[in-house]
Write an enzyme that holds these catalytic residues in place. Structure first.
Site, PDB file in Angstrom:
ATOM      1  N   GLU A 235       8.479   9.118  -2.321  1.00  0.00           N
ATOM      2  CA  GLU A 235       8.915   7.778  -1.679  1.00  0.00           C
ATOM      3  C   GLU A 235      10.339   7.634  -1.871  1.00  0.00           C
ATOM      4  O   GLU A 235      11.170   8.293  -2.680  1.00  0.00           O
ATOM      5  CB  GLU A 235       8.376   6.718  -2.988  1.00  0.00           C
ATOM      6  CG  GLU A 235       7.136   6.188  -2.811  1.00  0.00           C
ATOM      7  CD  GLU A 235       6.825   5.151  -3.638  1.00  0.00           C
ATOM      8  OE1 GLU A 235       5.641   4.629  -3.815  1.00  0.00           O
ATOM      9  OE2 GLU A 235       7.423   4.590  -4.695  1.00  0.00           O
ATOM     10  N   ASN A 359      -0.265  16.738 -16.119  1.00  0.00           N
ATOM     11  CA  ASN A 359      -1.182  17.414 -16.709  1.00  0.00           C
ATOM     12  C   ASN A 359      -1.138  18.920 -17.205  1.00  0.00           C
ATOM     13  O   ASN A 359      -0.666  19.913 -16.051  1.00  0.00           O
ATOM     14  CB  ASN A 359      -2.372  17.713 -15.283  1.00  0.00           C
ATOM     15  CG  ASN A 359      -3.052  16.395 -14.839  1.00  0.00           C
ATOM     16  OD1 ASN A 359      -2.827  15.282 -15.715  1.00  0.00           O
ATOM     17  ND2 ASN A 359      -3.235  16.556 -13.875  1.00  0.00           N
ATOM     18  N   THR A 409       1.737   2.534  -8.207  1.00  0.00           N
ATOM     19  CA  THR A 409       0.970   2.848  -7.166  1.00  0.00           C
ATOM     20  C   THR A 409       1.548   2.600  -5.765  1.00  0.00           C
ATOM     21  O   THR A 409       3.004   2.133  -5.702  1.00  0.00           O
ATOM     22  CB  THR A 409      -0.330   1.890  -7.295  1.00  0.00           C
ATOM     23  OG1 THR A 409       0.281   0.445  -7.028  1.00  0.00           O
ATOM     24  CG2 THR A 409      -1.141   1.915  -8.416  1.00  0.00           C
ATOM     25  N   MET A 410       0.953   2.618  -4.664  1.00  0.00           N
ATOM     26  CA  MET A 410       1.473   2.783  -3.334  1.00  0.00           C
ATOM     27  C   MET A 410       1.988   1.460  -3.115  1.00  0.00           C
ATOM     28  O   MET A 410       1.164   0.380  -2.975  1.00  0.00           O
ATOM     29  CB  MET A 410       0.198   3.287  -2.301  1.00  0.00           C
ATOM     30  CG  MET A 410       1.188   3.144  -0.900  1.00  0.00           C
ATOM     31  SD  MET A 410      -0.300   3.978   0.416  1.00  0.00           S
ATOM     32  CE  MET A 410      -1.658   2.616   0.111  1.00  0.00           C
ATOM     33  N   HIS A 433       1.538   7.761 -17.803  1.00  0.00           N
ATOM     34  CA  HIS A 433       1.888   8.589 -16.666  1.00  0.00           C
ATOM     35  C   HIS A 433       2.030   7.813 -15.449  1.00  0.00           C
ATOM     36  O   HIS A 433       2.558   8.195 -14.525  1.00  0.00           O
ATOM     37  CB  HIS A 433       1.171   9.758 -16.493  1.00  0.00           C
ATOM     38  CG  HIS A 433      -0.223   9.724 -15.557  1.00  0.00           C
ATOM     39  ND1 HIS A 433      -1.034   8.873 -16.173  1.00  0.00           N
ATOM     40  CD2 HIS A 433      -0.515  10.349 -14.540  1.00  0.00           C
ATOM     41  CE1 HIS A 433      -1.962   8.629 -15.164  1.00  0.00           C
ATOM     42  NE2 HIS A 433      -1.573   9.572 -14.318  1.00  0.00           N
ATOM     43  N   GLY A 434       1.398   6.695 -15.364  1.00  0.00           N
ATOM     44  CA  GLY A 434       1.355   5.737 -14.205  1.00  0.00           C
ATOM     45  C   GLY A 434       0.645   4.398 -14.535  1.00  0.00           C
ATOM     46  O   GLY A 434       0.575   3.902 -15.785  1.00  0.00           O
ATOM     47  N   ALA A 435      -0.251   4.051 -13.595  1.00  0.00           N
ATOM     48  CA  ALA A 435      -0.863   2.760 -13.648  1.00  0.00           C
ATOM     49  C   ALA A 435      -2.318   2.994 -14.250  1.00  0.00           C
ATOM     50  O   ALA A 435      -2.686   2.243 -14.855  1.00  0.00           O
ATOM     51  CB  ALA A 435      -0.972   2.110 -12.282  1.00  0.00           C
TER      52      ALA A 435
END
Length: 510
Positions: A235, A359, A409-410, A433-435
């Site tokens: 991105e 991970n 997310t995208m 780590h993210g959504a």
């Protein structure tokens, strides 16, 4: 194998879950059979609703269907031999193979019965994120956003089955597996300072390429320098908000609108094969060593056993492959930007802010019950977040704490956080780590239309290049939890601290 108690009602299950404060919950012993330690998970009200809804659905179908909710998986991990402290779930937790994604656990290396489990690392070993800054502003990029997006798409191979353009033979692969980013540096695909701003300095020293099967190597050889598919992306992002200007400046971020590039990828087919091979070997090791687990997906081996050591050495080699992979894509992204702006990557200040793994399992020292212990920390769908003054983080970040890269997310925002002392004591220096998924991939494909998702991204002013448009539904924002809620929960719980927010302006996906 022990069976979960599937006869309890939802209300009876809730008796084992106790709210500690606004952002954390305790899972009591007895929630699942054989728990050796308690569980803990972090959630605010919206995330709590998702967690309990998942458990209620599980109870309503009496556990039929093979699906295990995240809270049950936290409990099953708490029953593994040699676990210490607590089995911990982060706000982005969702059901995964063996361990939930967003589940962390630490095992005492000094305990001969302590185990390592590939399910606690995941199939995409060292799936992770790298953030590269530039000295460009959004106004410099907007007039040529489409050209830049296309240039990135042309430079970085993406999608299922994509093949890399980094020339490599079998000997090169073995060297890359053992040397990690030192190989990238030697071959001219990385800058010397890139290594300094990378977890483990981009190389796990215990890696042994001989522990990687020929089949895994065959899968990995053509894929180096490729993005892959699924939730992997590159991105172009603009700094949207700065919460901690001191920490942001230490990372070279000093203004809103500043352009960065985020690359999210892992060890591709090689890492998947390493995990598959290890699970096969560990199922036999469990019979040999008399290891019982609640869920056969938690196949494991004693840390000190041949099977355990072989996996850790192979996992380290796969992790090195992932760092070489992200380094190769950094090289390609630098080329793409330099070509579009008719200058050099150095003149564009395209330095790596940090590179983190989401991970991985690593041997670290932590304080448990007031005593310094050597532990094997499994981080699956979670990010190391070491505090200020920790010896394992770069000199540049000693006063601020380790940068923590949280991909959204995208089409949604991403965040950079920093590690805290509270996180070090509560979560082994780990945060989200993210959504985290809210819909399964299959459900997302059934309920969303890929053209509508693409149109919505375009309407938001986001340029998008996708190799497999019909996979877009799986990664649409509706498929995930709200990353802002996840980050805010970690921030308010004190396990990591918000630094700045990034907004996407162009997305490259497989």
């Amino acid at each position: 194998m022990e069976r979960l108690n599937r006869n309890r009602s939802y209300q009876e299950e809730l008796n084992f879950i106790e709210k500690i404060n606004d952002y954390s919950y305790r899972i009591k012993l007895g929630f699942v059979p054989n728990m050796k330690v308690e569980g803990l998970f972090y959630a605010d009200l919206p995330l709590e609703h998702l967690m309990f809804e998942e458990l209620q659905h599980f109870c309503s179908c009496n556990g039929v269907g093979g699906f295990l909710p995240g809270v049950k998986q936290i409990g099953n991990v708490a029953a593994l031999p040699g676990i210490v402290g607590k089995s911990i779930g982060l706000p982005d937790i969702h059901s995964g193979y063996g361990f939930a994604i967003g589940n962390i656990a630490a095992f005492d290396v000094a305990n001969p019965k302590a185990i390592v489990s590939p399910g606690g690392v995941g199939f995409d070993i060292n799936c992770g994120v790298r953030l590269i800054r530039t000295n460009l502003h959004e106004r410099d990029v907007n007039p040529m956003k489409e050209t830049l997006a296309q240039s990135l798409f042309d430079h970085i191979p993406v999608g299922v089955g994509s093949r890399g353009i980094i020339p490599m033979n079998a000997r090169d692969l073995d060297e890359a597996l053992e040397m990690g980013m030192d190989w990238s540096l030697r071959e001219g695909y990385a800058w010397a300072e890139d290594k300094e701003h990378c977890e483990e300095y981009g190389r796990m020293l215990q890696a042994d390429s001989n522990k990687i099967s020929l089949r895994a190597k065959k899968r990995g050889l053509p894929q180096l320098g490729t993005l892959g598919a699924g939730n992997h992306y590159a991105e172009i992002q603009a700094v949207d908000e700065i919460y901690d200007s001191f920490a942001a400046k230490s990372m070279g971020i000093n203004r809103r609108g500043q352009i960065c590039i985020m690359v999210h990828s892992g060890s591709r087919g090689l890492g998947h094969q390493v995990a598959t091979d290890a699970l096969f070997n560990m199922e036999k090791a469990m019979i040999k060593d008399g290891i019982n687990v609640n869920d056969r997906q938690l196949a494991c081996a004693r840390i000190a056993s041949d099977e355990g050591q072989n996996y850790l050495k192979g996992m380290a080699a796969a992790a090195n492959y992932a760092w070489v992979n992200r380094s190769s894509m950094t090289f390609l992204a630098r080329q793409a930007f330099a070509k579009c702006f008719h200058t050099t990557p150095d003149d564009l200040d395209m330095h790596v802010i940090y590179d983190v793994s989401h991970n991985i399992a690593k041997i670290e020292e932590h304080v448990v019950n007031g005593k310094l212990s050597t532990l094997l920390v499994h981080r699956k769908g979670s990010t190391r977040a070491f505090p200020p003054h920790h010896p394992l983080i770069p000199v540049d970040y000693q006063l601020t704490g380790q940068p923590v890269l949280i991909g959204g997310t995208m089409g949604t925002c991403s965040f950079v956080m920093t590690g805290t002392s509270q996180g070090m004591s509560e979560t082994y220096g780990t945060t989200c780590h993210g959504a985290g998924r809210a819909l399964s991939r299959a459900k997302a494909r059934r309920s969303l239309n890929y053209q509508e998702v693409l149109d919505r991204l375009n309407a938001s002013g986001i340029s998008i290049r996708v190799a497999s448009p019909k996979l877009v539904m799986e990664e649409a924002p509706e498929s995930y939890k709200d990353v802002t809620n996840v980050v805010e929960t970690c921030h308010l719980a004190g396990i990591s601290k918000k630094c700045f927010k990034l907004r996407p302006i162009a997305v490259i996906k497989g």
